[in-house]
Scaffold this motif. Structure first.
Motif, PDB file in Angstrom:
ATOM      1  N   PRO A 183       0.803  -1.226   0.000  1.00 27.51           N
ATOM      2  CA  PRO A 183       0.000   0.000   0.000  1.00 27.51           C
ATOM      3  C   PRO A 183       0.836   1.277   0.000  1.00 27.51           C
ATOM      4  CG  PRO A 183      -0.891  -1.589   1.557  1.00 27.51           C
ATOM      5  CD  PRO A 183       0.409  -2.153   1.070  1.00 27.51           C
ATOM      6  N   LEU A 184       1.958   1.289   0.744  1.00 26.61           N
ATOM      7  CA  LEU A 184       2.813   2.478   0.738  1.00 26.61           C
ATOM      8  C   LEU A 184       3.340   2.771  -0.664  1.00 26.61           C
ATOM      9  CD1 LEU A 184       5.017   2.254   3.980  1.00 26.61           C
ATOM     10  CD2 LEU A 184       3.274   3.959   3.439  1.00 26.61           C
ATOM     11  N   LEU A 185       3.759   1.727  -1.356  1.00 31.53           N
ATOM     12  CA  LEU A 185       4.286   1.904  -2.708  1.00 31.53           C
ATOM     13  C   LEU A 185       3.209   2.412  -3.652  1.00 31.53           C
ATOM     14  CD1 LEU A 185       6.731   1.459  -4.606  1.00 31.53           C
ATOM     15  CD2 LEU A 185       5.750  -0.767  -5.134  1.00 31.53           C
ATOM     16  N   ALA A 186       2.007   1.848  -3.552  1.00 35.09           N
ATOM     17  CA  ALA A 186       0.912   2.280  -4.420  1.00 35.09           C
ATOM     18  C   ALA A 186       0.515   3.731  -4.125  1.00 35.09           C
ATOM     19  CB  ALA A 186      -0.281   1.351  -4.254  1.00 35.09           C
ATOM     20  N   ILE A 187       0.508   4.091  -2.849  1.00 33.50           N
ATOM     21  CA  ILE A 187       0.195   5.477  -2.471  1.00 33.50           C
ATOM     22  C   ILE A 187       1.213   6.425  -3.082  1.00 33.50           C
ATOM     23  CG2 ILE A 187       0.197   7.082  -0.507  1.00 33.50           C
ATOM     24  CD1 ILE A 187      -0.990   4.741   1.162  1.00 33.50           C
ATOM     25  N   ASP A 188       2.481   6.057  -3.016  1.00 32.69           N
ATOM     26  CA  ASP A 188       3.546   6.885  -3.572  1.00 32.69           C
ATOM     27  C   ASP A 188       3.421   6.997  -5.082  1.00 32.69           C
ATOM     28  OD1 ASP A 188       6.132   8.297  -2.985  1.00 32.69           O
ATOM     29  OD2 ASP A 188       6.877   6.794  -4.392  1.00 32.69           O
ATOM     30  N   ALA A 189       3.184   5.875  -5.754  1.00 30.11           N
ATOM     31  CA  ALA A 189       3.130   5.865  -7.217  1.00 30.11           C
ATOM     32  C   ALA A 189       1.902   6.579  -7.750  1.00 30.11           C
ATOM     33  CB  ALA A 189       3.156   4.419  -7.720  1.00 30.11           C
ATOM     34  N   LEU A 190       0.781   6.476  -7.042  1.00 27.93           N
ATOM     35  CA  LEU A 190      -0.476   7.038  -7.536  1.00 27.93           C
ATOM     36  C   LEU A 190      -0.776   8.414  -6.948  1.00 27.93           C
ATOM     37  CD1 LEU A 190      -2.615   3.770  -7.366  1.00 27.93           C
ATOM     38  CD2 LEU A 190      -1.553   4.796  -9.372  1.00 27.93           C
ATOM     39  N   GLY A 191       0.110   8.923  -6.115  1.00 25.38           N
ATOM     40  CA  GLY A 191      -0.067  10.266  -5.574  1.00 25.38           C
ATOM     41  C   GLY A 191      -1.266  10.384  -4.647  1.00 25.38           C
ATOM     42  N   ALA A 192      -1.582   9.329  -3.908  1.00 27.34           N
ATOM     43  CA  ALA A 192      -2.732   9.361  -3.008  1.00 27.34           C
ATOM     44  C   ALA A 192      -2.338   9.910  -1.643  1.00 27.34           C
ATOM     45  CB  ALA A 192      -3.318   7.956  -2.858  1.00 27.34           C
ATOM     46  N   ASN A 193      -3.341  10.315  -0.886  1.00 25.30           N
ATOM     47  CA  ASN A 193      -3.124  10.804   0.471  1.00 25.30           C
ATOM     48  C   ASN A 193      -3.048   9.620   1.415  1.00 25.30           C
ATOM     49  OD1 ASN A 193      -4.406  11.567   3.258  1.00 25.30           O
ATOM     50  ND2 ASN A 193      -3.698  13.503   2.402  1.00 25.30           N
ATOM     51  N   LEU A 194      -1.961   9.529   2.202  1.00 22.66           N
ATOM     52  CA  LEU A 194      -1.755   8.352   3.036  1.00 22.66           C
ATOM     53  C   LEU A 194      -2.810   8.238   4.126  1.00 22.66           C
ATOM     54  CD1 LEU A 194       1.625   6.939   4.173  1.00 22.66           C
ATOM     55  CD2 LEU A 194      -0.281   6.989   5.752  1.00 22.66           C
ATOM     56  N   GLY A 195      -3.105   9.325   4.817  1.00 24.99           N
ATOM     57  CA  GLY A 195      -4.090   9.264   5.884  1.00 24.99           C
ATOM     58  C   GLY A 195      -5.459   8.874   5.380  1.00 24.99           C
ATOM     59  N   LEU A 196      -5.870   9.447   4.253  1.00 28.54           N
ATOM     60  CA  LEU A 196      -7.171   9.116   3.664  1.00 28.54           C
ATOM     61  C   LEU A 196      -7.211   7.655   3.235  1.00 28.54           C
ATOM     62  CD1 LEU A 196      -9.931  10.165   2.774  1.00 28.54           C
ATOM     63  CD2 LEU A 196      -8.888  10.866   0.604  1.00 28.54           C
ATOM     64  N   THR A 197      -6.121   7.196   2.617  1.00 31.12           N
ATOM     65  CA  THR A 197      -6.050   5.798   2.196  1.00 31.12           C
ATOM     66  C   THR A 197      -6.082   4.866   3.393  1.00 31.12           C
ATOM     67  OG1 THR A 197      -4.693   6.485   0.298  1.00 31.12           O
ATOM     68  CG2 THR A 197      -4.756   4.134   0.802  1.00 31.12           C
ATOM     69  N   LEU A 198      -5.406   5.242   4.462  1.00 29.03           N
ATOM     70  CA  LEU A 198      -5.402   4.442   5.680  1.00 29.03           C
ATOM     71  C   LEU A 198      -6.810   4.301   6.241  1.00 29.03           C
ATOM     72  CD1 LEU A 198      -4.029   3.026   8.092  1.00 29.03           C
ATOM     73  CD2 LEU A 198      -3.577   5.292   9.043  1.00 29.03           C
ATOM     74  N   GLY A 199      -7.527   5.415   6.332  1.00 26.97           N
ATOM     75  CA  GLY A 199      -8.889   5.368   6.861  1.00 26.97           C
ATOM     76  C   GLY A 199      -9.813   4.530   6.000  1.00 26.97           C
ATOM     77  N   LEU A 200      -9.755   4.750   4.686  1.00 21.84           N
ATOM     78  CA  LEU A 200     -10.604   3.971   3.777  1.00 21.84           C
ATOM     79  C   LEU A 200     -10.173   2.503   3.753  1.00 21.84           C
ATOM     80  CD1 LEU A 200     -10.959   6.488   0.792  1.00 21.84           C
ATOM     81  CD2 LEU A 200     -12.723   5.828   2.440  1.00 21.84           C
ATOM     82  N   GLY A 201      -8.862   2.265   3.890  1.00 22.35           N
ATOM     83  CA  GLY A 201      -8.373   0.893   3.905  1.00 22.35           C
ATOM     84  C   GLY A 201      -8.913   0.109   5.088  1.00 22.35           C
ATOM     85  N   LEU A 202      -8.923   0.746   6.257  1.00 21.71           N
ATOM     86  CA  LEU A 202      -9.497   0.088   7.434  1.00 21.71           C
ATOM     87  C   LEU A 202     -10.990  -0.146   7.243  1.00 21.71           C
ATOM     88  CD1 LEU A 202      -7.679   2.075  10.272  1.00 21.71           C
ATOM     89  CD2 LEU A 202      -7.274  -0.308   9.617  1.00 21.71           C
ATOM     90  N   LEU A 203     -11.662   0.821   6.618  1.00 23.73           N
ATOM     91  CA  LEU A 203     -13.097   0.689   6.362  1.00 23.73           C
ATOM     92  C   LEU A 203     -13.387  -0.477   5.419  1.00 23.73           C
ATOM     93  CD1 LEU A 203     -15.792   2.070   7.045  1.00 23.73           C
ATOM     94  CD2 LEU A 203     -15.497   3.474   4.991  1.00 23.73           C
ATOM     95  N   VAL A 204     -12.545  -0.640   4.407  1.00 26.15           N
ATOM     96  CA  VAL A 204     -12.708  -1.748   3.464  1.00 26.15           C
ATOM     97  C   VAL A 204     -12.329  -3.071   4.120  1.00 26.15           C
ATOM     98  CG1 VAL A 204     -11.825  -2.762   1.317  1.00 26.15           C
ATOM     99  CG2 VAL A 204     -12.362  -0.329   1.411  1.00 26.15           C
ATOM    100  N   ALA A 205     -11.295  -3.040   4.942  1.00 26.60           N
ATOM    101  CA  ALA A 205     -10.774  -4.281   5.526  1.00 26.60           C
ATOM    102  C   ALA A 205     -11.750  -4.926   6.505  1.00 26.60           C
ATOM    103  CB  ALA A 205      -9.439  -4.001   6.226  1.00 26.60           C
ATOM    104  N   ILE A 206     -12.517  -4.143   7.231  1.00 26.60           N
ATOM    105  CA  ILE A 206     -13.394  -4.713   8.268  1.00 26.60           C
ATOM    106  C   ILE A 206     -14.428  -5.676   7.677  1.00 26.60           C
ATOM    107  CG2 ILE A 206     -15.171  -4.156   9.971  1.00 26.60           C
ATOM    108  CD1 ILE A 206     -13.538  -1.631  10.650  1.00 26.60           C
ATOM    109  N   PRO A 207     -15.279  -5.249   6.734  1.00 23.96           N
ATOM    110  CA  PRO A 207     -16.236  -6.231   6.182  1.00 23.96           C
ATOM    111  C   PRO A 207     -15.548  -7.330   5.384  1.00 23.96           C
ATOM    112  CG  PRO A 207     -16.335  -4.165   4.950  1.00 23.96           C
ATOM    113  CD  PRO A 207     -15.476  -3.923   6.146  1.00 23.96           C
ATOM    114  N   THR A 208     -14.416  -6.998   4.774  1.00 18.91           N
ATOM    115  CA  THR A 208     -13.687  -8.003   3.999  1.00 18.91           C
ATOM    116  C   THR A 208     -13.196  -9.135   4.888  1.00 18.91           C
ATOM    117  OG1 THR A 208     -12.975  -6.337   2.391  1.00 18.91           O
ATOM    118  CG2 THR A 208     -11.717  -8.379   2.475  1.00 18.91           C
TER     119      THR A 208
END
Length: 505
Positions: A183-208
């Motif tokens: 995820p860190l590499l993808a965030i860096d390559a795609l120019g995403a916000n780490l904190g936002l990705t972290l929050g959404l990642g946890l949100l996705v991970a729970i039901p998954t």
């Protein structure tokens, strides 16, 4: 934003972009990817060397001059290590301290001691979810599998019932949530916000994790019937770690730490992290609250930064402070320093012991850093050669949404190479031009879609497949029916949740 580093490329690298035709660029991409896959799968070459050679072949076929073949590669490698490498190193320190201090044991013990027997599969998923945040996948496996076997033995149940939830939790965190390397590499390559990705990642991970873990484990125990274990990794219950289940998780892993990683990197992360636990158990164990606080502190700081930015309060006094504290490097540095106290001096370690412990946490991540850096170089070669723009345009013209396209590319590379990291690297590089025009939320979701695809269908070319097979004592067929199926369900469910979030956010 972490992606800023990746976008800052030297002028020399930018000048290497050729004026090749579209068919030539498409051919260059295909040949470059085939070279990487072939070297890893057939010649068993280390992913770092495969990525270096694949980048060179791609550049040459794309029309880059021989003298500039690796100019973009070196620029991308440098920017990626600068943006991601320090974070991985800090994460390794936190994980090492968490394991060797007995903090992970304390989390496991506390949750298991307060869980009714019928809820133990859910407890294992929760444990994996919590301790999986700062730990690399293979380290989590080495830590938790002995615990899984002891729980299954005491329940007199099929180990699949409690093992699949634990593996689902670890795998979901590995593919979706920073500070894991993918995820860190993808965030860096795609120019995403780490904190936002972290929050959404946890949100996705729970039901998954819920669906691919405790719920999926029920039918899997009917399809694959395993007897309750009579020993734990060939040892009796007492020899494996005494009376405490958490102690078993760490104490029984010393002989199995050399298992290969799930990304096929063959690094010794598990070995280095598991060693020293025996000495750690002779010291005072940190409390449950402190252990959980160390795990969640960087998450809290980075999420607070994102909330401040989204709410528009970044210009206020408290907003400025939270924005600084939530900077990924600052958040992980603060957590590392706090962990040195909470898991070091506070439990009786000397300064010399702490220094040695921190030093020992770096060696296992050397291979990961090299692969991540080479992946950044490959990504930059894709971008500077014009290949990324061509592929991105083709995806856009085909009418495939970026989220689905990112998942498909990552899943195909994952199936071909068996490496989640290589799958993430390649997919992120291909999708980078499309990400440039996305809103911050959509860019974060693209990172998660790529991460979901990177864990799809683990099979015989993935070292994690054999790791699970041997630990559970299953046949190849049984491993396909449990581990491989779980990984596929997890990947698809995560994609569906990401697509659903893409509609509403």
């Amino acid at each position: 934003m972490l992606g800023t580093t990746a976008l800052t490329i030297s002028a020399a690298a930018a000048d290497t972009a050729p004026t090749a035709s579209t068919p030539q660029l498409v051919l260059a991409a295909l040949i470059g990817i085939v070279v990487i896959v072939g070297l890893i799968v057939w010649l068993k070459m280390h992913p770092f060397l495969a990525l270096v050679l694949g980048s060179g072949v791609l550049a040459i076929v794309a029309g880059v001059g021989l003298t500039d073949t690796f100019t973009s590669f070196t620029a991308g490698l440098g920017s990626t290590v600068a943006g991601v490498g320090v974070l991985i190193a800090l994460g390794a320190i936190i994980g090492k301290l968490l394991i060797d201090s007995g903090g992970a044991d304390r989390i496991v013990d506390t949750i298991l001691d307060r869980t009714p027997v019928r809820r133990l599969p859910w407890a294992m998923a929760l444990i994996a979810f919590v301790v999986g945040i700062p730990l690399f996948f293979e380290v989590g496996v080495v830590l938790l599998i002995p615990v899984v076997m002891i729980v299954a033995r005491r329940m007199r149940a099929n180990p699949v019932l409690v093992g699949i939830p634990a593996l689902a939790g670890l795998s979901a965190l590995h593919g979706l949530v920073p500070p894991h390397p993918g995820p860190l590499l993808a965030i860096d390559a795609l120019g995403a916000n780490l904190g936002l990705t972290l929050g959404l990642g946890l949100l996705v991970a729970i039901p998954t994790v819920i669906i691919a873990g405790p719920l999926l484990a029920i039918p899997l125990t009917r399809w694959v019937k395993l007897d309750p274990p009579t020993t734990v990794l060939g040892m009796s219950d007492d020899a494996a770690g005494g009376t405490g289940t958490g102690g078993t998780g760490a104490g029984g892993t010393g002989g199995t730490g050399g298992s290969p990683s799930s990304d096929g990197t063959g690094n010794a992360t598990a070995t280095a992290t598991a060693t020293g636990t025996a000495t750690g158990t002779m010291l005072r164990k940190p409390s449950f609250g402190i252990s959980v606080l160390v795990v969640l502190l960087p998450v809290i700081l980075m999420l607070a930064r994102s909330v401040v930015e989204i709410s528009g309060a970044a210009e206020t006094g408290y907003g400025t402070v939270l924005e600084f504290l939530g900077e990924p490097l600052v958040a992980l540095l603060i957590t590392s320093l706090f962990a040195l106290f909470a898991f070091g001096t506070a439990v009786g370690r000397t300064r010399q012991q702490l220094g040695d412990l921190v030093g020992s946490s770096f060696a296992p991540i050397a291979g990961i850093l090299l692969i991540v850096g080479a992946g950044g170089g490959f990504k930059q070669t894709l971008v500077d050669s014009g290949v990324g723009d061509v592929i991105a345009s083709g995806i856009a013209d085909a009418g495939i949404t970026p989220l689905l396209a990112g998942w498909l590319v990552a899943a195909l590379i994952r199936i071909a190479t068996g490496s989640a990291t290589v799958a993430t690297i390649t997919a992120a590089g291909i999708m980078a031009p499309l990400a440039a025009g996305l809103e911050p939320t959509q860019a974060a979701l693209l990172v998660l879609a790529v991460g979901a695809g990177s864990v799809f269908l683990s099979h015989v070319n993935d070292a994690g497949f054999w790791l699970v097979k041997e630990y559970f004592g299953m046949t190849v067929g049984q491993t396909f029916k449990t581990w491989s199926l779980m990984e596929s369900v997890l990947s698809v469910v995560a994609l569906l949740v990401v697509l659903l979030l893409g509609i509403f956010v």
